[in-house]
Design a protein around this motif. Sequence first.
Motif, short mmCIF file in Angstrom:
data_model
loop_
_atom_site.label_atom_id
_atom_site.label_comp_id
_atom_site.label_asym_id
_atom_site.label_seq_id
_atom_site.Cartn_x
_atom_site.Cartn_y
_atom_site.Cartn_z
N MET A 190 -3.12 83.14 50.42
CA MET A 190 -4.44 82.55 50.31
C MET A 190 -4.47 81.31 51.20
O MET A 190 -3.49 80.59 51.29
N ASN A 191 -5.60 81.06 51.81
CA ASN A 191 -5.80 79.90 52.67
C ASN A 191 -5.44 78.62 51.93
O ASN A 191 -5.83 78.43 50.77
N ASP A 230 -8.52 85.87 43.04
CA ASP A 230 -9.12 87.06 42.41
C ASP A 230 -10.15 87.68 43.34
O ASP A 230 -10.23 88.91 43.47
N VAL A 231 -10.94 86.85 43.99
CA VAL A 231 -11.96 87.34 44.92
C VAL A 231 -11.28 87.90 46.17
O VAL A 231 -11.66 88.97 46.66
N LEU A 232 -10.27 87.20 46.66
CA LEU A 232 -9.55 87.69 47.84
C LEU A 232 -8.87 89.02 47.56
O LEU A 232 -8.84 89.91 48.42
N ASP A 233 -8.33 89.17 46.35
CA ASP A 233 -7.73 90.45 45.97
C ASP A 233 -8.76 91.57 46.02
O ASP A 233 -8.47 92.68 46.47
N GLU A 234 -9.96 91.29 45.55
CA GLU A 234 -11.02 92.30 45.58
C GLU A 234 -11.41 92.62 47.01
O GLU A 234 -11.63 93.79 47.36
N LEU A 235 -11.51 91.61 47.85
CA LEU A 235 -11.82 91.86 49.27
C LEU A 235 -10.72 92.68 49.93
O LEU A 235 -11.00 93.59 50.71
N ASN A 236 -9.47 92.37 49.60
CA ASN A 236 -8.36 93.15 50.14
C ASN A 236 -8.42 94.59 49.68
O ASN A 236 -8.11 95.51 50.44
N LEU A 240 -12.05 100.28 53.45
CA LEU A 240 -12.88 101.20 52.68
C LEU A 240 -14.29 101.11 53.22
O LEU A 240 -14.84 100.01 53.36
N SER A 241 -14.87 102.21 53.52
CA SER A 241 -16.25 102.23 54.01
C SER A 241 -17.16 101.55 53.00
O SER A 241 -17.01 101.73 51.79
#
Length: 106
Positions: free
Chosen positions: A1-2, A83-89, A94-95
């Motif tokens: 994470m940044n 948590d948000v970064l995990d969701e983005l990852n 994924l289309s």
Amino acid sequence: MNNTLIQLAQVLEQRKEQTADKSYVASLYEKGLNSILKKIGEEAAEVIIAAKDGDAEQIIYETADLWFHCMVLLAQQGLNPSDVLDELNRRFGLSGLDEKAQREQK
């Protein structure tokens, strides 16, 4: 994470221990969820206006405000930027159409 996100998340957690008269973030926490959500709405509107005006510097400034207040919400809800970064990852590669179809199936 940044590193900036990590540092900000730590500061936002620390503000939970401060009093509203000493910290803007603590005052948002004290006012509660509706006040935090109102700030997010205001900041989102300011991003929209900056984008409509085509002012890159203002878009960056207002987006920083929006992200900040979203991070306040995450902290208030006991969540973390990771948590948000995990969701983005999870969504990466994924289309967008496939991701939307998965949400609609839930």
